[in-house]
Design an enzyme around this catalytic site. Structure first.
Site, mmCIF file in Angstrom:
data_model
loop_
_atom_site.group_PDB
_atom_site.id
_atom_site.type_symbol
_atom_site.label_atom_id
_atom_site.label_comp_id
_atom_site.label_asym_id
_atom_site.label_seq_id
_atom_site.Cartn_x
_atom_site.Cartn_y
_atom_site.Cartn_z
ATOM 1 N N THR A 115 4.572 0.993 -4.738
ATOM 2 C CA THR A 115 4.148 -0.391 -4.969
ATOM 3 C C THR A 115 4.165 -0.791 -6.443
ATOM 4 O OG1 THR A 115 2.888 -0.422 -2.924
ATOM 5 C CG2 THR A 115 2.294 -2.069 -4.562
ATOM 6 N N ARG B 5 0.823 -1.213 0.000
ATOM 7 C CA ARG B 5 0.000 0.000 0.000
ATOM 8 C C ARG B 5 0.856 1.261 0.000
ATOM 9 N NH1 ARG B 5 -4.743 -1.710 4.268
ATOM 10 N NH2 ARG B 5 -5.466 -3.502 3.069
ATOM 11 N N CYS B 6 1.857 1.272 -0.812
ATOM 12 C CA CYS B 6 2.819 2.373 -0.887
ATOM 13 C C CYS B 6 2.718 3.015 -2.267
ATOM 14 C CB CYS B 6 4.223 1.793 -0.661
ATOM 15 S SG CYS B 6 5.590 2.954 -0.852
ATOM 16 N N GLY B 7 3.067 4.280 -2.357
ATOM 17 C CA GLY B 7 3.109 4.939 -3.655
ATOM 18 C C GLY B 7 4.117 4.296 -4.597
#
Length: 162
Positions: free
Chosen positions: A40, A36-38
């Protein structure tokens, strides 16, 4: 130089192995990952590397929830997300800590290496990358924002795989 090959690892499916068994005699690109990371979408580039260098390089994902809680799922949820969303086929460790008192021993060694900007020590964010040679020594470190298919990463891999 510390040889990472004897280091024990637990994979997402709960099986135990060693870094050397995962490497299978090849260099390894280790990446601390999060769902759930930018950053990803870098999973797509990592999978492309795993495919392009199959039999010559192992990509190893290491899920971590230490950065803004961006890997909250269980090992099963992480595996399902990576497979369904990015078609990930490369091995992944179970969720682990990369910084602090509970830091996994793999990251004790990896974080000693500096990246091209001179940063060593604690992992800064998700998708930081380390290239480990076939001999088990760390040969390069790349910042989280450095894309897996960046020319600097590919050149380092090419040099490592010979």
């Amino acid at each position: 130089m510390t040889d990472l090959r004897p280091l024990p690892l637990t994979l997402l499916d709960g099986s135990t192995t060693t870094f050397g068994d995962v490497a299978d005699g090849h260099p390894v690109l280790v990446v601390n990952v999060a769902s759930r990371c930018g950053l990803t979408p870098q999973y797509a580039g990592l999978e492309k590397l795993a495919e392009d260098y199959a039999g010559r390089l192992t990509v190893l994902g290491a899920p971590c929830n230490q950065f803004a809680g961006q890997e909250p799922g269980t090992n099963e949820e992480i595996a399902a997300f990576c497979s369904a969303t990015y078609g990930v086929t490369f091995p992944m460790t179970d969720k682990l800590d990369v910084n602090g008192e509970g830091r996994h021993p793999l990251f004790d060694v990896l974080t000693e290496t500096a990246d091209p900007e001179g940063h060593s020590g604690d992992v800064r964010w998700n998708f930081e990358k380390w290239l480990v040679g076939a001999d088990g020594s760390v040969v390069a470190r790349f910042a989280p924002t450095t894309e897996p298919l960046d020319a600097s990463v590919v050149a380092a891999i090419d040099a490592a795989v010979g």
